[in-house]
Design an enzyme around this catalytic site. Sequence first.
Site, PDB file in Angstrom:
ATOM      1  N   ALA A 108       0.870  -1.181   0.000  1.00  0.00           N
ATOM      2  CA  ALA A 108       0.000   0.000   0.000  1.00  0.00           C
ATOM      3  C   ALA A 108       0.901   1.223   0.000  1.00  0.00           C
ATOM      4  CB  ALA A 108      -0.914  -0.010   1.212  1.00  0.00           C
ATOM      5  N   CYS A 159      -5.708   1.428  -8.945  1.00  0.00           N
ATOM      6  CA  CYS A 159      -4.877   1.410  -7.744  1.00  0.00           C
ATOM      7  C   CYS A 159      -5.771   1.250  -6.521  1.00  0.00           C
ATOM      8  CB  CYS A 159      -4.056   2.691  -7.600  1.00  0.00           C
ATOM      9  SG  CYS A 159      -3.111   2.699  -6.060  1.00  0.00           S
ATOM     10  N   THR A 170      -3.368  -5.428  -8.598  1.00  0.00           N
ATOM     11  CA  THR A 170      -3.335  -6.261  -7.392  1.00  0.00           C
ATOM     12  C   THR A 170      -4.745  -6.559  -6.860  1.00  0.00           C
ATOM     13  OG1 THR A 170      -3.097  -4.259  -6.062  1.00  0.00           O
ATOM     14  CG2 THR A 170      -1.078  -5.445  -6.627  1.00  0.00           C
ATOM     15  N   GLY A 211       2.122 -11.279  -6.522  1.00  0.00           N
ATOM     16  CA  GLY A 211       2.943 -12.475  -6.386  1.00  0.00           C
ATOM     17  C   GLY A 211       2.177 -13.732  -6.768  1.00  0.00           C
ATOM     18  N   THR A 257       6.411  -8.261  -9.087  1.00  0.00           N
ATOM     19  CA  THR A 257       6.967  -8.692  -7.808  1.00  0.00           C
ATOM     20  C   THR A 257       8.135  -9.663  -7.971  1.00  0.00           C
ATOM     21  OG1 THR A 257       4.719  -8.468  -6.959  1.00  0.00           O
ATOM     22  CG2 THR A 257       6.287  -9.555  -5.529  1.00  0.00           C
TER      23      THR A 257
END
Lengths: 274, 320
Positions: free
Chosen positions: B74, B134, B197, B221, B270
């Site tokens: 974040a 975002c 994400t 990830g 990532t």
Amino acid sequence: MATLTHHARVHATRVIERREVAAGVVLLRLDAPELANATRPGQYVMAIPPSGEAAATALAVYEAEGKLASLLFFVIGRRTRELSALDPGDCLAVLGPLGNGFDCSQRARDVAILAGGVGIASVLLCAQRLLAAGKRVRLFYGAKTRELLVDAQRFADAGCELILTTDDGTLGMHGRVTDALAISPPPEMIFSCGPTPMLRSVARYADELGVPAQLALEETFGCGVGACWGCVVPLTAASSQAPGFPREDRRGSDVVHARICREGPVFWAHELRW
Amino acid sequence: MVIVRPSLAVRLGALELAYPTLMGSGCYGSGEEYAPFADLSKVGAIVLKSVTRAPRLGNSMPRLVHTPAGMLNAIGLQNPGIDWYLEHEVHKFAQRPCKVIGSVAGFSVDDYAYVCERLAARDEIAAVELNVSCPNVESEGETFGCDPSLTGAVVRAARATTEKPLIVKLSPNVTDITAVAREAERAGADALAVINTVRGMAIDVDRWKPRLGNITGGLSGPAIRPIAVLAVYEVARAVKIPIVGQGGIETLSDALEFFLAGAAAISIGTANFTDPRIPERIVAELDAYLLERHLASLSSIIGKANVAFSTPHEYEGDEG
């Protein structure tokens, strides 16, 4: 602080020795001549766990001499557990050296190094550099208990005056390094690495006595190379380590966020706004 | 014997890339940070960190938590604002040995159009990614990407400012990602980045507090890879424009999943934190993979596993 190194690259190193120096504390010695040569006090590497199953982890370079560079760390999670299982002969890729280390060129003649726990890993090179420059170096070294005061003798042999503390009183003074510092003659400069609450306490002492202090901050890193902005610390915009770009317009605030991995990890205590 | 290397080149609208690998926004800085550790000439393009109209301090710490097979972040769009960025940063991107894609974030349709127009006007910027997804800003950041009509409005407004390729980065935090994808395509997007994400949270059980300063964060990830593969699969069936697949890609096998699901290119984020040599390794292995199978180009495998839900499985080998 010392200026950013431009020697960082990927080093394919080989493990020479792995030793458990205390319960859960591992010393990993690496054959890494170029890394050893390029590393300055207070710098670190990102070690890539060979399984590729976890993010690289930031570890201070403990020793750097000739062909040898070493990492000294607590085994606290999956990544450090994997590194602690490496055997002599195994390969370990590391990125580094990274970050701006301690500025050991300052004029102060009588200096104190404050290390808490595994923070000791960040200050051996610093102590060696300061001693080589002919300074008086007092090492205030604290840990939870006697066994975790690893490698203290080595600092004494190098020429540091040792003041040891333990949280449980099993060795040295019963208390914290900052308690020991408070009852000692003030140094002209402080170099420190340890857990954040300890560093805050060092910063308060430095502020009250007007002693300049260089603090190597601990934080969880994402990339470790300045790309992700995941490890920032509030810093006064007037700091030479503040990123040069404009501040968000928040009335009365002179604070910017600097990356601990890139602008740090060593900062002047009086410039932090944490 | 002359070995003809397979072509790894891809096109995203008018954007031509020598390699199908993008470095994900926010994960690769401006490329300079990784130059000592990776050969940027073997990278398709770097997607820069998002820039906004005004400077942003970003979120308070902690900004990162490592989680099983992934990471929560974040950051909060910390950036110097478009004015300073254009004056002090953008000229440096001309030196990169690969394409550079700008990323724009905003809090209103007008923000996106304003920043996009100024950024896209620069020669150093080959294309613009619109970050409408975002999850880590206090208001509206992700709202655009979660609402098909708002996404359409942002893309239309940005489209009107530039002819450079526009990539729209979609949020997985929606009920139907294909509705947003279709609207972005209709509004003039040249490509879609799938996915940003996945919203998540971690709690410190010793302190009884959220681990992130922002309380919630975005998960990236390998943990999100199956979510991302499905999103690419679904979006590929819904639109005709190319897709940049992303979400936990670390190996050739991971990359192939995305290509086979329908992605024309992939983005690596990532994984660079695990090992910055990964992107180059994937490109080398992809080259070998295609060569071994006598495939002339990457395009031969795009979408090959994107079978309709109704297609019955063909079983191989013995049954029962």
